[in-house]
Design a protein around this motif. Structure first.
Motif, PDB file in Angstrom:
ATOM      1  N   MET A 172       0.821  -1.176   0.000  1.00 29.71           N
ATOM      2  CA  MET A 172       0.000   0.000   0.000  1.00 29.71           C
ATOM      3  C   MET A 172       0.872   1.250   0.000  1.00 29.71           C
ATOM      4  SD  MET A 172      -3.464   0.909   1.895  1.00 29.71           S
ATOM      5  CE  MET A 172      -3.194   0.818   3.594  1.00 29.71           C
ATOM      6  N   LYS A 173       1.988   1.207   0.675  1.00 30.73           N
ATOM      7  CA  LYS A 173       2.901   2.331   0.712  1.00 30.73           C
ATOM      8  C   LYS A 173       3.470   2.603  -0.680  1.00 30.73           C
ATOM      9  CE  LYS A 173       6.620   4.091   3.549  1.00 30.73           C
ATOM     10  NZ  LYS A 173       7.549   3.827   4.614  1.00 30.73           N
ATOM     11  N   THR A 174       3.705   1.566  -1.449  1.00 30.35           N
ATOM     12  CA  THR A 174       4.237   1.707  -2.803  1.00 30.35           C
ATOM     13  C   THR A 174       3.240   2.411  -3.713  1.00 30.35           C
ATOM     14  OG1 THR A 174       5.451  -0.348  -2.475  1.00 30.35           O
ATOM     15  CG2 THR A 174       5.282   0.450  -4.715  1.00 30.35           C
ATOM     16  N   SER A 175       1.945   2.145  -3.554  1.00 29.76           N
ATOM     17  CA  SER A 175       0.938   2.791  -4.409  1.00 29.76           C
ATOM     18  C   SER A 175       0.862   4.288  -4.132  1.00 29.76           C
ATOM     19  CB  SER A 175      -0.423   2.131  -4.228  1.00 29.76           C
ATOM     20  OG  SER A 175      -0.874   2.302  -2.903  1.00 29.76           O
ATOM     21  N   TYR A 176       1.030   4.678  -2.865  1.00 24.28           N
ATOM     22  CA  TYR A 176       1.051   6.103  -2.542  1.00 24.28           C
ATOM     23  C   TYR A 176       2.269   6.781  -3.159  1.00 24.28           C
ATOM     24  CZ  TYR A 176      -2.740   5.654   0.841  1.00 24.28           C
ATOM     25  OH  TYR A 176      -3.951   5.434   1.438  1.00 24.28           O
ATOM     26  N   GLN A 177       3.398   6.081  -3.109  1.00 26.20           N
ATOM     27  CA  GLN A 177       4.614   6.645  -3.692  1.00 26.20           C
ATOM     28  C   GLN A 177       4.474   6.787  -5.204  1.00 26.20           C
ATOM     29  OE1 GLN A 177       7.653   3.994  -2.274  1.00 26.20           O
ATOM     30  NE2 GLN A 177       7.897   5.092  -0.319  1.00 26.20           N
ATOM     31  N   LEU A 178       3.849   5.825  -5.847  1.00 31.12           N
ATOM     32  CA  LEU A 178       3.633   5.911  -7.290  1.00 31.12           C
ATOM     33  C   LEU A 178       2.675   7.061  -7.627  1.00 31.12           C
ATOM     34  CD1 LEU A 178       3.393   2.146  -8.327  1.00 31.12           C
ATOM     35  CD2 LEU A 178       5.228   3.758  -8.821  1.00 31.12           C
ATOM     36  N   ALA A 179       1.624   7.214  -6.830  1.00 29.25           N
ATOM     37  CA  ALA A 179       0.668   8.301  -7.062  1.00 29.25           C
ATOM     38  C   ALA A 179       1.348   9.656  -6.861  1.00 29.25           C
ATOM     39  CB  ALA A 179      -0.527   8.161  -6.134  1.00 29.25           C
ATOM     40  N   LEU A 180       2.194   9.741  -5.850  1.00 31.52           N
ATOM     41  CA  LEU A 180       2.922  10.983  -5.586  1.00 31.52           C
ATOM     42  C   LEU A 180       3.898  11.287  -6.716  1.00 31.52           C
ATOM     43  CD1 LEU A 180       3.365  13.238  -3.543  1.00 31.52           C
ATOM     44  CD2 LEU A 180       5.089  11.821  -2.446  1.00 31.52           C
ATOM     45  N   ALA A 181       4.578  10.285  -7.210  1.00 30.61           N
ATOM     46  CA  ALA A 181       5.507  10.475  -8.322  1.00 30.61           C
ATOM     47  C   ALA A 181       4.754  10.895  -9.581  1.00 30.61           C
ATOM     48  CB  ALA A 181       6.289   9.190  -8.573  1.00 30.61           C
ATOM     49  N   ALA A 182       3.587  10.335  -9.808  1.00 36.50           N
ATOM     50  CA  ALA A 182       2.779  10.718 -10.975  1.00 36.50           C
ATOM     51  C   ALA A 182       2.306  12.163 -10.853  1.00 36.50           C
ATOM     52  CB  ALA A 182       1.598   9.767 -11.120  1.00 36.50           C
ATOM     53  N   ALA A 183       1.921  12.544  -9.660  1.00 38.67           N
ATOM     54  CA  ALA A 183       1.477  13.926  -9.449  1.00 38.67           C
ATOM     55  C   ALA A 183       2.616  14.911  -9.709  1.00 38.67           C
ATOM     56  CB  ALA A 183       0.934  14.094  -8.029  1.00 38.67           C
ATOM     57  N   PHE A 184       3.805  14.588  -9.226  1.00 36.97           N
ATOM     58  CA  PHE A 184       4.960  15.460  -9.476  1.00 36.97           C
ATOM     59  C   PHE A 184       5.289  15.517 -10.959  1.00 36.97           C
ATOM     60  CE2 PHE A 184       6.248  14.882  -4.896  1.00 36.97           C
ATOM     61  CZ  PHE A 184       6.111  16.226  -4.572  1.00 36.97           C
ATOM     62  N   ALA A 185       5.135  14.423 -11.660  1.00 36.54           N
ATOM     63  CA  ALA A 185       5.404  14.411 -13.095  1.00 36.54           C
ATOM     64  C   ALA A 185       4.418  15.304 -13.840  1.00 36.54           C
ATOM     65  CB  ALA A 185       5.337  12.982 -13.624  1.00 36.54           C
ATOM     66  N   VAL A 186       3.156  15.250 -13.458  1.00 31.26           N
ATOM     67  CA  VAL A 186       2.142  16.100 -14.089  1.00 31.26           C
ATOM     68  C   VAL A 186       2.434  17.573 -13.804  1.00 31.26           C
ATOM     69  CG1 VAL A 186      -0.310  16.721 -14.029  1.00 31.26           C
ATOM     70  CG2 VAL A 186       0.367  14.328 -14.126  1.00 31.26           C
ATOM     71  N   MET A 187       2.826  17.886 -12.575  1.00 32.56           N
ATOM     72  CA  MET A 187       3.151  19.277 -12.222  1.00 32.56           C
ATOM     73  C   MET A 187       4.358  19.775 -12.996  1.00 32.56           C
ATOM     74  SD  MET A 187       2.379  19.245  -8.108  1.00 32.56           S
ATOM     75  CE  MET A 187       3.517  20.546  -7.816  1.00 32.56           C
ATOM     76  N   ALA A 188       5.349  18.931 -13.187  1.00 34.21           N
ATOM     77  CA  ALA A 188       6.549  19.325 -13.927  1.00 34.21           C
ATOM     78  C   ALA A 188       6.216  19.611 -15.384  1.00 34.21           C
ATOM     79  CB  ALA A 188       7.613  18.245 -13.824  1.00 34.21           C
ATOM     80  N   VAL A 189       5.384  18.774 -15.993  1.00 32.82           N
ATOM     81  CA  VAL A 189       4.986  18.989 -17.382  1.00 32.82           C
ATOM     82  C   VAL A 189       4.172  20.274 -17.507  1.00 32.82           C
ATOM     83  CG1 VAL A 189       3.561  18.069 -19.264  1.00 32.82           C
ATOM     84  CG2 VAL A 189       5.108  16.559 -18.012  1.00 32.82           C
ATOM     85  N   ALA A 190       3.251  20.513 -16.573  1.00 28.77           N
ATOM     86  CA  ALA A 190       2.412  21.712 -16.622  1.00 28.77           C
ATOM     87  C   ALA A 190       3.246  22.971 -16.449  1.00 28.77           C
ATOM     88  CB  ALA A 190       1.334  21.637 -15.550  1.00 28.77           C
ATOM     89  N   SER A 191       4.214  22.951 -15.534  1.00 26.90           N
ATOM     90  CA  SER A 191       5.040  24.143 -15.334  1.00 26.90           C
ATOM     91  C   SER A 191       5.970  24.382 -16.505  1.00 26.90           C
ATOM     92  CB  SER A 191       5.822  24.038 -14.027  1.00 26.90           C
ATOM     93  OG  SER A 191       6.778  22.999 -14.118  1.00 26.90           O
ATOM     94  N   ALA A 192       6.421  23.332 -17.150  1.00 32.72           N
ATOM     95  CA  ALA A 192       7.281  23.498 -18.326  1.00 32.72           C
ATOM     96  C   ALA A 192       6.492  24.122 -19.469  1.00 32.72           C
ATOM     97  CB  ALA A 192       7.866  22.153 -18.745  1.00 32.72           C
ATOM     98  N   GLN A 193       5.226  23.748 -19.620  1.00 32.78           N
ATOM     99  CA  GLN A 193       4.404  24.333 -20.667  1.00 32.78           C
ATOM    100  C   GLN A 193       4.070  25.785 -20.348  1.00 32.78           C
ATOM    101  OE1 GLN A 193       1.050  21.752 -20.988  1.00 32.78           O
ATOM    102  NE2 GLN A 193       2.144  20.217 -22.179  1.00 32.78           N
ATOM    103  N   ALA A 194       3.910  26.134 -19.088  1.00 35.09           N
ATOM    104  CA  ALA A 194       3.557  27.498 -18.711  1.00 35.09           C
ATOM    105  C   ALA A 194       4.720  28.463 -18.916  1.00 35.09           C
ATOM    106  CB  ALA A 194       3.107  27.529 -17.260  1.00 35.09           C
ATOM    107  N   GLN A 195       5.932  27.983 -18.994  1.00 30.05           N
ATOM    108  CA  GLN A 195       7.091  28.851 -19.081  1.00 30.05           C
ATOM    109  C   GLN A 195       7.655  28.976 -20.486  1.00 30.05           C
ATOM    110  OE1 GLN A 195       9.906  27.470 -16.213  1.00 30.05           O
ATOM    111  NE2 GLN A 195       8.572  27.860 -14.474  1.00 30.05           N
ATOM    112  N   THR A 196       6.887  28.621 -21.491  1.00 29.22           N
ATOM    113  CA  THR A 196       7.391  28.774 -22.856  1.00 29.22           C
ATOM    114  C   THR A 196       7.409  30.243 -23.231  1.00 29.22           C
ATOM    115  OG1 THR A 196       5.183  28.497 -23.781  1.00 29.22           O
ATOM    116  CG2 THR A 196       6.536  26.506 -23.576  1.00 29.22           C
TER     117      THR A 196
END
Length: 103
Positions: free
Chosen positions: A1-25
């Motif tokens: 169960m701890k691994t699924s939270y870590q995967l969800a957290l990593a996915a959330a950070f990945a989405v935030m990184a992509v969104a911020s990269a698009q906002a800074q063009t």
């Protein structure tokens, strides 16, 4: 169960990184071009700034300064200036309505 939270957290950070990269063009402009535009805008004379932040504003008088000075001197020399209301006797009252109708 701890691994699924870590995967969800990593996915959330990945989405935030992509969104911020698009906002800074910059639309294909170089960093130097964006910086030059920012400097030019900061030095523009017609930008929105708080009143008085660029020094005192010039005032164009609406009345003739000499006439205003003469009026001030005449008022200062008036005999009945700076007196308490009623100190020269009762004031005359002009009724606004017909006294007979009011009665």
């Amino acid at each position: 169960m701890k691994t699924s939270y870590q995967l969800a957290l990593a996915a959330a950070f990945a989405v935030m990184a992509v969104a911020s990269a698009q906002a800074q063009t910059t639309g294909g402009r170089s960093r130097e071009a964006v910086e030059a535009e920012a400097i030019a805008t900061a030095h523009a004379p017609d930008q929105n700034v708080t009143r008085g932040s660029r020094g005192p504003e010039t005032v164009k008088p609406m009345a003739d300064p000499d006439a205003m000075y003469q009026q001030a001197v005449a008022t200062a020399h008036a005999a009945d200036q700076n007196v308490t209301r009623g100190s020269r006797g009762p004031e005359t009252v002009k009724p606004m309505a017909d006294p007979a109708k009011v009665y």
